[in-house]
Motif scaffolding. Structure first.
Motif, mmCIF file in Angstrom:
data_model
loop_
_atom_site.group_PDB
_atom_site.id
_atom_site.type_symbol
_atom_site.label_atom_id
_atom_site.label_comp_id
_atom_site.label_asym_id
_atom_site.label_seq_id
_atom_site.Cartn_x
_atom_site.Cartn_y
_atom_site.Cartn_z
ATOM 1 N N VAL A 193 9.675 -0.570 7.303
ATOM 2 C CA VAL A 193 8.369 -0.666 6.663
ATOM 3 C C VAL A 193 7.706 -1.963 7.099
ATOM 4 O O VAL A 193 8.350 -3.018 7.151
ATOM 5 C CB VAL A 193 8.475 -0.618 5.122
ATOM 6 C CG1 VAL A 193 7.090 -0.692 4.477
ATOM 7 C CG2 VAL A 193 9.199 0.641 4.667
ATOM 8 N N VAL A 196 3.557 -4.867 4.458
ATOM 9 C CA VAL A 196 2.397 -4.394 3.698
ATOM 10 C C VAL A 196 2.838 -4.156 2.267
ATOM 11 O O VAL A 196 3.860 -3.496 2.032
ATOM 12 C CB VAL A 196 1.829 -3.098 4.309
ATOM 13 C CG1 VAL A 196 0.722 -2.540 3.437
ATOM 14 C CG2 VAL A 196 1.322 -3.342 5.719
ATOM 15 N N THR A 197 2.099 -4.686 1.320
ATOM 16 C CA THR A 197 2.436 -4.527 -0.094
ATOM 17 C C THR A 197 1.229 -3.991 -0.854
ATOM 18 O O THR A 197 0.116 -3.901 -0.324
ATOM 19 C CB THR A 197 2.867 -5.869 -0.720
ATOM 20 O OG1 THR A 197 1.789 -6.797 -0.610
ATOM 21 C CG2 THR A 197 4.100 -6.428 -0.024
ATOM 22 N N THR A 198 1.477 -3.663 -2.092
ATOM 23 C CA THR A 198 0.373 -3.204 -2.947
ATOM 24 C C THR A 198 -0.679 -4.302 -3.075
ATOM 25 O O THR A 198 -0.358 -5.456 -3.357
ATOM 26 C CB THR A 198 0.900 -2.834 -4.335
ATOM 27 O OG1 THR A 198 1.899 -1.809 -4.207
ATOM 28 C CG2 THR A 198 -0.222 -2.337 -5.234
ATOM 29 N N LEU A 208 2.049 1.018 9.342
ATOM 30 C CA LEU A 208 2.577 0.898 7.990
ATOM 31 C C LEU A 208 4.101 1.018 7.943
ATOM 32 O O LEU A 208 4.767 0.293 7.206
ATOM 33 C CB LEU A 208 1.964 1.973 7.083
ATOM 34 C CG LEU A 208 0.437 1.920 6.874
ATOM 35 C CD1 LEU A 208 -0.017 3.072 5.986
ATOM 36 C CD2 LEU A 208 0.008 0.584 6.289
ATOM 37 N N VAL A 279 -4.280 -1.171 -0.247
ATOM 38 C CA VAL A 279 -3.059 -0.425 -0.549
ATOM 39 C C VAL A 279 -2.906 -0.390 -2.063
ATOM 40 O O VAL A 279 -2.660 -1.415 -2.707
ATOM 41 C CB VAL A 279 -1.834 -1.065 0.110
ATOM 42 C CG1 VAL A 279 -0.567 -0.318 -0.308
ATOM 43 C CG2 VAL A 279 -1.979 -1.072 1.624
ATOM 44 N N GLU A 281 -0.778 1.798 -3.612
ATOM 45 C CA GLU A 281 0.584 2.188 -3.984
ATOM 46 C C GLU A 281 1.480 2.170 -2.751
ATOM 47 O O GLU A 281 1.084 2.675 -1.698
ATOM 48 C CB GLU A 281 0.547 3.592 -4.612
ATOM 49 C CG GLU A 281 1.878 4.083 -5.146
ATOM 50 C CD GLU A 281 1.768 5.454 -5.768
ATOM 51 O OE1 GLU A 281 2.827 6.045 -6.073
ATOM 52 O OE2 GLU A 281 0.623 5.953 -5.934
ATOM 53 N N ARG A 282 2.653 1.572 -2.868
ATOM 54 C CA ARG A 282 3.645 1.574 -1.780
ATOM 55 C C ARG A 282 4.989 1.976 -2.385
ATOM 56 O O ARG A 282 5.546 1.266 -3.226
ATOM 57 C CB ARG A 282 3.759 0.196 -1.153
ATOM 58 C CG ARG A 282 4.954 0.125 -0.200
ATOM 59 C CD ARG A 282 5.297 -1.265 0.232
ATOM 60 N NE ARG A 282 6.705 -1.353 0.576
ATOM 61 C CZ ARG A 282 7.232 -2.300 1.340
ATOM 62 N NH1 ARG A 282 6.475 -3.247 1.837
ATOM 63 N NH2 ARG A 282 8.522 -2.317 1.589
ATOM 64 N N ASN A 283 5.465 3.134 -1.944
ATOM 65 C CA ASN A 283 6.771 3.633 -2.399
ATOM 66 C C ASN A 283 7.808 3.657 -1.287
ATOM 67 O O ASN A 283 8.971 3.996 -1.541
ATOM 68 C CB ASN A 283 6.612 5.041 -2.972
ATOM 69 C CG ASN A 283 5.713 5.063 -4.194
ATOM 70 O OD1 ASN A 283 5.796 4.174 -5.039
ATOM 71 N ND2 ASN A 283 4.846 6.056 -4.278
ATOM 72 N N PHE A 297 2.614 6.010 0.677
ATOM 73 C CA PHE A 297 1.526 5.033 0.572
ATOM 74 C C PHE A 297 0.286 5.736 0.016
ATOM 75 O O PHE A 297 0.073 6.921 0.257
ATOM 76 C CB PHE A 297 1.175 4.424 1.942
ATOM 77 C CG PHE A 297 2.145 3.376 2.408
ATOM 78 C CD1 PHE A 297 1.971 2.051 2.062
ATOM 79 C CD2 PHE A 297 3.231 3.725 3.215
ATOM 80 C CE1 PHE A 297 2.866 1.089 2.497
ATOM 81 C CE2 PHE A 297 4.111 2.785 3.655
ATOM 82 C CZ PHE A 297 3.938 1.444 3.295
#
Length: 466
Positions: A193, A196-198, A208, A279, A281-283, A297
């Protein structure tokens, strides 16, 4: 002093001080005073008594003032002393002739009239109503003193541009058309990954993550085999299908272009951002297994946002799609954001009696954030001038609206009007009033009460006349 004079003065004193008859001297007193008068005329010049200035049967042995402040009239010896009740003074003559009394009304304003002079239960005289004062046009006349005491003021009706603003609260929401979700359409594994964060702002095409999917590798190998086939017809027949399979797996266009150029099956596929945005949401986690449909994402473009405004039900008829709206964020005092009404939702909140209105706002510097409180101002006024009067001039009973037209010389005419929009302290008058007519803007409730009383008294007087 002779015995007759003494007897006459005593008789007068007894008659004036009498509580039972009060207004009249006794017969004996009149006779004695009449006898004493000629003799006293030669020896005394001082008044022998004082009478009411209006000729009413009220007398005093000493100087006295009437209730209105006027002095009692001195009656000297030898004057004509008739103690019979005097008739009321005749009304003053006018240019058209003597004024006639139509009826008498109650001095306390009660709905009671009389065709002849009368007193109420407190001894107050009924007030005479003359012809001319009781006009048939429904108007009411006030004296200059009463106008001054009540503070009556008038203002002319004139054309004005009325600025009507509807103010409503709201919140910032994301444009649901500008949200993208990155989800796998086949079983995959997240190999790496990106940083990149929320809350990170990303550009379209920015990497990403890297994933491996056996379904993607199989579709890529099939596509390469088709492209390398020596049969041209076979390529056109099956090549399109193989490439479409990669598209169906949501493989980015850049990856497909690399496969066509290198003609090799990639071991991992780079997944990139589909648009510029934040961003939300990042799962995705390194090494995780993603099942079909798992959201890894969620990216939203916030360059354009929505202000969801709650407009009161009473103002809903003034709001229309396309109207300009000025939005102020509580986080940025003094700054306005220009927007346009895009949608008026066809539903009323039964608890708040408001309707939801969607306003589209440009958010170039991305300062407007989701769920931020805002205040909207919707200008629903007309740009052309309309005939208007101050709001205080309109008497609104709920079923009708009226104004009091100042006719001059203390006369005021109630007139029903039809009103329109309101704003800036003024009300549009659509019918019932002409440009330039003065209307009462202060103390009009007092004049209206007088007008209503006058109409009631007139009705009673008309019905009570023989």
């Amino acid at each position: 002093m002779s015995r007759a004079v003494i007897l006459g003065a005593a008789a007068a004193a007894i008659a004036v001080a009498s509580g039972a008859s009060g207004w009249y001297l006794t017969y004996q007193g009149r006779q004695q005073l009449a006898i004493a008068t000629p003799a006293a005329a030669d020896t005394a010049a001082a008044p022998i008594y004082y009478r009411d200035p209006d000729g009413k049967p009220f007398y005093s042995l000493t100087p006295k003032k009437a209730p209105d402040g006027r002095d009692y009239v001195a009656v000297p010896a030898g004057a004509d002393i008739s103690f019979e009740p005097k008739a009321a003074p005749e009304p003053a003559a006018t240019a058209e002739g003597p004024r006639k009394i139509k009826y008498y009304r109650n001095p306390m304003g009660l709905p009671d009239t009389s065709p002849v002079p009368k007193k109420d239960s407190m001894g107050m005289d009924y007030i005479a109503v003359y012809e001319g004062d009781d006009s048939d046009d429904g108007s009411v006349k006030l004296t200059p003193g009463k106008i001054q005491r009540t503070g009556v003021k008038s203002e002319t009706a004139s054309p004005r541009v009325i600025r009507t603003v509807i103010r409503a609260p709201g919140t910032i929401q994301l444009d649901e058309r500008r949200i993208s979700v990155i989800a796998m359409r086949a079983e995959s594994f997240v190999q790496r990954v990106a940083d990149v964060t929320t809350g990170t702002f990303v550009r379209k095409g920015q990497r990403l993550m890297e994933i491996y999917s056996s379904a993607v590798a199989s579709a890529a190998a099939e596509y390469i085999t088709t492209m390398m086939s020596p049969t041209t017809g076979r390529v056109e027949q099956y090549g399109r299908g193989s490439r479409q399979r990669l598209k169906n797996l949501d493989v980015p266009d850049a990856v497909i272009a690399g496969i066509e150029q290198t003609r090799t099956v990639p071991l991992s596929v780079e997944w990139s951002a589909p648009r510029d945005g934040i961003v939300l949401e990042r799962n995705a986690i390194d090494g995780m297994r993603a099942q079909p449909g798992d959201v890894l994402f969620r990216v939203a473009d916030t360059s354009v946002v929505w202000a969801m405004v709650d407009v009161a039900e009473r103002d809903l008829g003034l709001v229309a799609v396309g109207q300009k709206v000025a939005v102020k964020a509580r986080s940025f005092p003094g700054r306005e954001f220009a927007g346009t009404i895009a949608v008026i939702y066809p539903q009323i909140n039964r608890d708040t009696r408001t309707a939801r209105v969607r306003v589209e706002l440009a958010n170039a510097d991305l300062v407007l954030l989701p769920d931020m409180y805002v205040d909207a101002e919707i200008n629903v006024g007309r740009s052309d001038a309309v005939l208007a009067v101050p709001e205080s001039a309109v008497l609104d009973t709920g079923t009708r609206q009226s104004v009091l037209v100042d006719k001059g010389r203390g006369r005021f005419e109630p007139r029903e009007v039809k009103i329109g929009q309101r704003g800036d302290g003024y009300i549009e008058v659509r019918d019932g009033l002409a440009d330039g007519e003065p209307v009462v803007v202060a103390a009009n409730f007092l004049i209206d009460a007088e007008s209503n009383l006058k109409a009631a008294l007139k009705g009673l007087a008309t019905g009570g006349q023989p």
